[in-house]
Design an enzyme around this catalytic site. Structure first.
Site, PDB file in Angstrom:
ATOM      1  CG  LEU A 154      40.349  47.010  39.577  1.00  0.00           C
ATOM      2  CD1 LEU A 154      39.343  46.976  40.720  1.00  0.00           C
ATOM      3  CD2 LEU A 154      40.788  45.606  39.215  1.00  0.00           C
ATOM      4  CG  ASP A 155      38.785  46.465  32.397  1.00  0.00           C
ATOM      5  OD1 ASP A 155      39.842  47.090  32.201  1.00  0.00           O
ATOM      6  OD2 ASP A 155      38.545  45.346  31.900  1.00  0.00           O
ATOM      7  CE  LYS A 156      31.862  54.009  33.273  1.00  0.00           C
ATOM      8  NZ  LYS A 156      31.331  54.836  32.153  1.00  0.00           N
ATOM      9  CB  THR A 158      36.392  45.128  36.745  1.00  0.00           C
ATOM     10  OG1 THR A 158      36.379  44.625  35.409  1.00  0.00           O
ATOM     11  CG2 THR A 158      36.882  44.041  37.688  1.00  0.00           C
TER      12      THR A 158
END
Length: 327
Positions: A154-156, A158
């Site tokens: 997951l993106d940082k 998100t």
């Protein structure tokens, strides 16, 4: 199995010696650099790459590269490495508020997997200027666990459902589900304006780019990789829409860029959003990207049971929605 020279209990400082570690099935397939990061606690990543490049780390008496993937039965030579006791670099607890808080964010756990509701603002793994991430923190919480690896990322910024494998066999099984698109991921995103009903699926190729500043971004580009995200309207508000976004492919920043491409950027997206919209959302108390991995559906790697796990929105996201006017 580890062979090392024993030392006397009365020794003021144990002698640092060469270790020979025999790789078992659980560690087979793991990159040597990640393996060393786990076994050489506190050693900077730069030092690990240096001792691998210099040939101080060997596998079956041969030099290897940092990306070498370990095999069952390999014998790894780990050289003596001393870490300064005055090293004051912040550990997981300093960066993650408190590592122990991650324990309370575990949604489900058994012998094969951990399902975590990842907080926003935390990278899933170390690298690119980040000393550590969620996976390193989880390893510190589970020191007895021989194998812990991310199934996906997951993106940082998100939040939401993050799947971690506790066995090599589980990781392979789950990766196969991702590869053959048998795992369903559903995100919730708050986007600018009124999402159009006909935009049920966005198919736009995505290309990674590096700007002159060094910043990495993603753009819709015909030379990029084929990408598809399916959307469903969950709730309309006066100046925004809450949508469910279900990625069919798994490209970097896919949902964020596909939303921007349709003219409906996600609220408080520092790379792809619009300043005026973000400012209005911040007035409602939103201080983070409004993108949340809400649900994950997959087949359990051992029982073959179809599992559906959900992660509730955090307080900031819930509070923001309550302040918006429904239409």
């Amino acid at each position: 199995m580890t062979n090392s020279t024993p030392h006397s209990v009365s020794d003021p400082a144990p002698k640092v010696t060469v270790k020979l570690i025999t790789i078992d099935e659980d560690h087979a397939g793991q990159r040597i650099d990640n393996f060393l990061l786990t076994h050489l606690k506190g050693v900077p990543k730069s030092m690990i790459y240096r001792i691998v490049r210099k040939g101080e780390v060997r596998v079956n008496k041969k030099r290897i590269k940092p990306e070498y993937k370990l095999q069952d039965g390999d014998i790894v030579r780990v050289p003596p490495v001393r870490v300064s006791k005055t090293d004051t670099r912040p550990g997981p607890s300093a960066k993650l508020t408190k590592v122990s808080q991650l324990e309370s964010r575990i949604i489900y756990e058994d012998k094969f997997i951990i399902v975590l509701n990842k907080p926003a603002g935390i990278a899933v793994h170390g690298g690119s200027g980040v000393d550590f991430g969620v996976i390193e923190a989880m390893r510190s919480l589970r020191p007895q666990q021989k194998f812990l690896e991310l199934v996906h990322r997951l993106d940082k910024d998100t939040s939401g459902v993050l799947l971690i494998a506790k066995k090599r066999s589980a990781l392979k099984h789950l990766h196969d589900q991702l590869r053959y698109k048998k795992m369903q991921k559903d995100y919730l995103a708050l986007v600018r304006g009124a999402w159009q009903v006909h935009d049920k699926a966005v198919k736009a190729p995505l290309l990674k780019l590096t700007l002159k500043s060094g910043e990495r971004i993603v753009r819709v580009n015909k030379e990029g990789k084929a990408s598809e995200t399916r959307f469903k309207i969950m709730q309309r508000y006066s100046d925004s829409t809450l949508v469910q976004a279900s990625p069919v492919t798994g490209r970097t920043h896919q949902i964020r860029v596909h939303c921007q491409y349709t003219g409906h950027p996600i609220a408080c997206d520092d790379k792809y959003s619009e300043q005026k919209f973000d400012d209005s959302m911040r007035e409602q108390g939103l201080n983070r990207l409004f993108l949340h991995a809400a649900k994950l559906k997959f087949t359990h790697p051992d029982s073959a049971e179809v599992m559906e796990v959900k992660a509730p929105l955090d307080a900031v996201l819930e509070s923001t929605l309550k302040k918006l006017k429904k239409v």
